[in-house]
Design a protein around this motif. Structure first.
Motif, PDB file in Angstrom:
ATOM      1  N   GLY A  84     -10.693   0.491  -5.555  1.00  0.00           N
ATOM      2  CA  GLY A  84     -10.390   1.338  -4.413  1.00  0.00           C
ATOM      3  C   GLY A  84      -9.630   0.626  -3.310  1.00  0.00           C
ATOM      4  O   GLY A  84      -9.239   1.246  -2.335  1.00  0.00           O
ATOM      5  N   CYS A  85      -9.432  -0.659  -3.437  1.00  0.00           N
ATOM      6  CA  CYS A  85      -8.672  -1.416  -2.434  1.00  0.00           C
ATOM      7  C   CYS A  85      -7.236  -1.546  -2.909  1.00  0.00           C
ATOM      8  O   CYS A  85      -6.961  -1.541  -4.102  1.00  0.00           O
ATOM      9  CB  CYS A  85      -9.268  -2.810  -2.244  1.00  0.00           C
ATOM     10  SG  CYS A  85     -10.953  -2.778  -1.668  1.00  0.00           S
ATOM     11  N   SER A  86      -6.344  -1.695  -1.968  1.00  0.00           N
ATOM     12  CA  SER A  86      -4.953  -1.901  -2.350  1.00  0.00           C
ATOM     13  C   SER A  86      -4.784  -3.318  -2.897  1.00  0.00           C
ATOM     14  O   SER A  86      -5.633  -4.192  -2.692  1.00  0.00           O
ATOM     15  CB  SER A  86      -4.032  -1.680  -1.150  1.00  0.00           C
ATOM     16  OG  SER A  86      -4.191  -2.721  -0.217  1.00  0.00           O
ATOM     17  N   GLN A  87      -3.696  -3.527  -3.587  1.00  0.00           N
ATOM     18  CA  GLN A  87      -3.449  -4.848  -4.180  1.00  0.00           C
ATOM     19  C   GLN A  87      -3.274  -5.900  -3.093  1.00  0.00           C
ATOM     20  O   GLN A  87      -3.676  -7.045  -3.269  1.00  0.00           O
ATOM     21  CB  GLN A  87      -2.221  -4.785  -5.087  1.00  0.00           C
ATOM     22  CG  GLN A  87      -2.040  -6.003  -5.952  1.00  0.00           C
ATOM     23  CD  GLN A  87      -3.169  -6.188  -6.948  1.00  0.00           C
ATOM     24  OE1 GLN A  87      -3.715  -5.225  -7.456  1.00  0.00           O
ATOM     25  NE2 GLN A  87      -3.529  -7.420  -7.222  1.00  0.00           N
ATOM     26  N   ARG A  88      -2.702  -5.530  -1.965  1.00  0.00           N
ATOM     27  CA  ARG A  88      -2.532  -6.499  -0.865  1.00  0.00           C
ATOM     28  C   ARG A  88      -3.889  -6.910  -0.298  1.00  0.00           C
ATOM     29  O   ARG A  88      -4.117  -8.080  -0.028  1.00  0.00           O
ATOM     30  CB  ARG A  88      -1.660  -5.886   0.226  1.00  0.00           C
ATOM     31  CG  ARG A  88      -0.220  -5.801  -0.160  1.00  0.00           C
ATOM     32  CD  ARG A  88       0.637  -5.385   1.019  1.00  0.00           C
ATOM     33  NE  ARG A  88       2.026  -5.391   0.648  1.00  0.00           N
ATOM     34  CZ  ARG A  88       2.693  -4.307   0.270  1.00  0.00           C
ATOM     35  NH1 ARG A  88       2.089  -3.152   0.231  1.00  0.00           N
ATOM     36  NH2 ARG A  88       3.959  -4.387  -0.067  1.00  0.00           N
ATOM     37  N   GLN A  89      -4.800  -5.942  -0.111  1.00  0.00           N
ATOM     38  CA  GLN A  89      -6.141  -6.284   0.376  1.00  0.00           C
ATOM     39  C   GLN A  89      -6.849  -7.187  -0.626  1.00  0.00           C
ATOM     40  O   GLN A  89      -7.502  -8.155  -0.250  1.00  0.00           O
ATOM     41  CB  GLN A  89      -6.973  -5.017   0.578  1.00  0.00           C
ATOM     42  CG  GLN A  89      -6.673  -4.272   1.835  1.00  0.00           C
ATOM     43  CD  GLN A  89      -7.500  -3.000   1.929  1.00  0.00           C
ATOM     44  OE1 GLN A  89      -7.824  -2.373   0.923  1.00  0.00           O
ATOM     45  NE2 GLN A  89      -7.842  -2.622   3.146  1.00  0.00           N
ATOM     46  N   ARG A  90      -6.737  -6.853  -1.907  1.00  0.00           N
ATOM     47  CA  ARG A  90      -7.401  -7.641  -2.942  1.00  0.00           C
ATOM     48  C   ARG A  90      -6.861  -9.067  -2.962  1.00  0.00           C
ATOM     49  O   ARG A  90      -7.628 -10.031  -3.015  1.00  0.00           O
ATOM     50  CB  ARG A  90      -7.178  -6.961  -4.289  1.00  0.00           C
ATOM     51  CG  ARG A  90      -7.912  -7.627  -5.419  1.00  0.00           C
ATOM     52  CD  ARG A  90      -7.864  -6.824  -6.707  1.00  0.00           C
ATOM     53  NE  ARG A  90      -8.669  -5.625  -6.551  1.00  0.00           N
ATOM     54  CZ  ARG A  90      -8.190  -4.384  -6.644  1.00  0.00           C
ATOM     55  NH1 ARG A  90      -6.935  -4.171  -6.911  1.00  0.00           N
ATOM     56  NH2 ARG A  90      -8.986  -3.352  -6.477  1.00  0.00           N
ATOM     57  N   ASN A  91      -5.552  -9.232  -2.881  1.00  0.00           N
ATOM     58  CA  ASN A  91      -4.957 -10.577  -2.921  1.00  0.00           C
ATOM     59  C   ASN A  91      -5.348 -11.383  -1.685  1.00  0.00           C
ATOM     60  O   ASN A  91      -5.672 -12.571  -1.785  1.00  0.00           O
ATOM     61  CB  ASN A  91      -3.444 -10.480  -3.023  1.00  0.00           C
ATOM     62  CG  ASN A  91      -2.993  -9.993  -4.386  1.00  0.00           C
ATOM     63  OD1 ASN A  91      -3.757 -10.023  -5.348  1.00  0.00           O
ATOM     64  ND2 ASN A  91      -1.771  -9.535  -4.470  1.00  0.00           N
ATOM     65  N   LEU A  92      -5.307 -10.757  -0.505  1.00  0.00           N
ATOM     66  CA  LEU A  92      -5.673 -11.470   0.716  1.00  0.00           C
ATOM     67  C   LEU A  92      -7.150 -11.862   0.688  1.00  0.00           C
ATOM     68  O   LEU A  92      -7.507 -12.993   1.044  1.00  0.00           O
ATOM     69  CB  LEU A  92      -5.376 -10.608   1.952  1.00  0.00           C
ATOM     70  CG  LEU A  92      -5.688 -11.256   3.293  1.00  0.00           C
ATOM     71  CD1 LEU A  92      -4.781 -12.460   3.528  1.00  0.00           C
ATOM     72  CD2 LEU A  92      -5.526 -10.251   4.420  1.00  0.00           C
TER      73      LEU A  92
END
Length: 161
Positions: free
Chosen positions: A112-120
């Protein structure tokens, strides 16, 4: 080669039903003749046995008009780069001691998180783990050094050699 009228799969030449959906084979009706001729029995020619059917390497095509299968997808990403406030807010959240660790774990592993949130979040989690390991090693070395310094001072004070 014939195809099933129901699902579109290939039909074996000798099959009377579709192997995929089980629908009966639709035969083309011969044109009607005004006066049918009487059937004369004819001897059957001896044919060699048919080879076993070869399985189709491709899955059958879905029936026409059927809805496409629904798969879980990642949320759609936009090409817009997040603002500096977004990054600052996320990093500020991750700095809070217990809440930040929970937020990093949630953003790293829950869907449910965006890929940018997941990477950060994963980057901050790895950085946190590396800093914790370095601090643990530093505390261990300082404890060993202070212990040996204390032992040396006690030996010097009491005159033990």
């Amino acid at each position: 080669m014939d195809f099933c009228k129901n699902c579109g799969a290939r039909l074996m030449p000798d099959a009377d039903r579709c192997a995929v959906c089980g629908a009966p084979r639709a035969y083309d009706a011969p044109p009607c003749s005004p006066d049918p001729e009487p059937a004369v029995p004819q001897p059957e020619p001896s044919l060699p046995p048919c080879p076993p059917p070869v399985p189709d390497p491709l899955p059958p095509a879905p029936p026409k008009g059927a809805p496409a299968p629904h798969y879980c997808r990642e949320p759609e990403e936009t090409d817009a780069t997040p603002s500096i406030e977004w990054y600052f807010g996320m990093l500020l959240l991750f700095v809070i001691p217990v809440i930040g660790l929970v937020a990093m774990l949630c953003f790293s592993f829950l869907p449910g998180c965006s890929q940018r949130q997941r990477n950060l979040a994963r980057a901050c989690l790895l950085l946190t783990l590396m800093i914790a390991a370095l601090i643990s090693i530093a505390v261990l070395l300082v404890t060993i050094a202070l212990g040996s310094w204390q032992r040396a001072m006690l030996y010097a004070y009491y005159g033990i050699s």
